[in-house]
Design a protein around this motif. Structure first.
Motif, short mmCIF file in Angstrom:
data_model
loop_
_atom_site.label_atom_id
_atom_site.label_comp_id
_atom_site.label_asym_id
_atom_site.label_seq_id
_atom_site.Cartn_x
_atom_site.Cartn_y
_atom_site.Cartn_z
N TYR A 201 -13.20 0.68 1.48
CA TYR A 201 -14.64 0.55 1.62
C TYR A 201 -15.32 1.44 0.59
CZ TYR A 201 -19.30 0.99 3.77
OH TYR A 201 -20.65 1.02 4.01
N TYR B 16 -19.01 -10.46 5.53
CA TYR B 16 -17.58 -10.75 5.40
C TYR B 16 -17.37 -12.20 5.01
CZ TYR B 16 -18.38 -12.67 10.07
OH TYR B 16 -18.89 -13.40 11.13
N GLU C 212 -11.84 -4.40 7.14
CA GLU C 212 -11.87 -3.92 5.76
C GLU C 212 -10.42 -3.82 5.29
OE1 GLU C 212 -12.20 -3.58 2.64
OE2 GLU C 212 -14.22 -2.75 2.83
#
Length: 333
Positions: free
Chosen positions: A154, A244, A150
């Motif tokens: 987030y 992702y 990340e």
């Protein structure tokens, strides 16, 4: 003489045309053969496995995008080109259900390191407390990291519907935030400073649901990271699905669901806990997956670490990270 030259030129053109026609026929035949070969190699099973879909299979040419692929009791909808998805579950069987699938821009499918791998069942799964044979949390350096990170903040939401431990959405948001902060702040009692540069921000409630179905499959992403509760396979306490970008490995969505159909949860293990899982312990483990931590080996010697594959009844120990958990986060952040 002129007629002879003209005849020679016509014959040359005829030979050239014949050669071109043969070349085109050769190319066409090879193309058809390649398409036929691809068609025969594409999986046809109704429920796909990693055996049905070996690495290198084309998700686009075989029409696999969106189809469910399963391994060890969990699954994912095969993602669109340029993206990847990972599912990881806490199981009461002592196994480590994980599956990670990425599809390159050209449609080629690849798998993560633990996809389809099953650990050895542990006798401690689903018992109260942890084993005396386990290494201490502050001496155990075991850790595992996943491919994504990340890189930004987030941003997450609490879904609607019932919450674990009968909490309201507001109460659940507080518990989930605490669990996430345990990861972003590398909360531990080993004297390890917070050197982890991860961050998170609660965005409020949503009518969206976690992109996880009752069979333990990560479904198509909806661009909203949602924490909620609902039905999961009967041996699964909770699941995290992480989405992702397959080139940058940057996380863009991660959902978490608690199994409130088959298990009871508590927000305070000190108040008459009998057979309940601690919301914040389970949540901290799932937040670890969100930020790219994998399961440590299922060997009971690692049971003091947050990223141990099983959770323990009436125990809040997983709220506090062990040495190995912190080392894994430091590798990534």
């Amino acid at each position: 003489m002129s007629r002879l030259k003209s005849h020679s030129r016509r014959r040359t053109r005829l030979l050239a045309s014949s050669t071109l026609a043969l070349a085109l026929a050769f190319v066409t035949t090879n193309a058809v053969a390649a398409d036929t070969k691809m068609a025969t190699e594409c999986p046809t099973a109704r429920e796909l496995s990693v055996t049905d879909v070996p690495e290198g299979t084309s998700a686009t040419k075989c029409g696999l995008v969106g189809r469910i692929l399963r391994a060890d009791g969990v699954g994912v909808a095969i993602p669109e080109p340029g993206t990847g998805v990972s599912v990881a579950a806490i199981s009461t069987t002592g196994e480590t259900p994980e599956l990670q699938v990425a599809v390159a821009a050209d449609g080629t499918i690849t798998y993560g390191k633990d996809s389809g791998a099953t650990g050895t069942p542990s006798d401690e799964s689903g018992t109260t407390g942890t084993s005396a044979s386990a290494l201490s949390a502050c001496t155990d350096t075991a850790n595992s990291t996943e491919s994504w990170t990340e890189w930004g903040t987030y941003n997450w939401y609490v879904g609607d519907g019932g919450m674990p431990a009968g909490m309201s959405q507001s109460q659940a948001a507080t518990s989930f935030a605490d669990a996430i902060n345990n990861i972003t702040g590398s909360y531990n009692d080993c004297g390890l400073a917070d050197e982890v540069g991860a961050s998170a921000s609660y965005q409020g409630t949503t009518t969206y649901e976690a992109d996880i179905d009752s069979s333990g499959n990560c479904t198509a992403y909806d661009d909203r990271s949602t924490w909620d509760a609902g039905d999961l396979p009967s041996t699964t306490v909770a699941i995290a699905c992480s989405f992702y970008w397959a080139v940058t490995y940057d996380l863009f969505e991660a959902d978490v669901r608690f199994n409130t159909t088959d298990f009871d949860f508590t927000n305070d293990v000190t108040v008459g806990c009998l057979a309940e899982y601690d919301v914040r312990s389970v949540g901290t483990h799932e937040a670890g997956h969100v930020f790219g931590l994998g399961h440590v080996p299922v060997d009971i010697t690692h049971a003091e670490l947050t990223m141990y594959p099983s959770s323990f009844l009436c125990s809040e120990e997983a709220r506090t990270l062990g040495y190995g958990d912190v080392l894994g986060l430091r590798k990534k952040y």
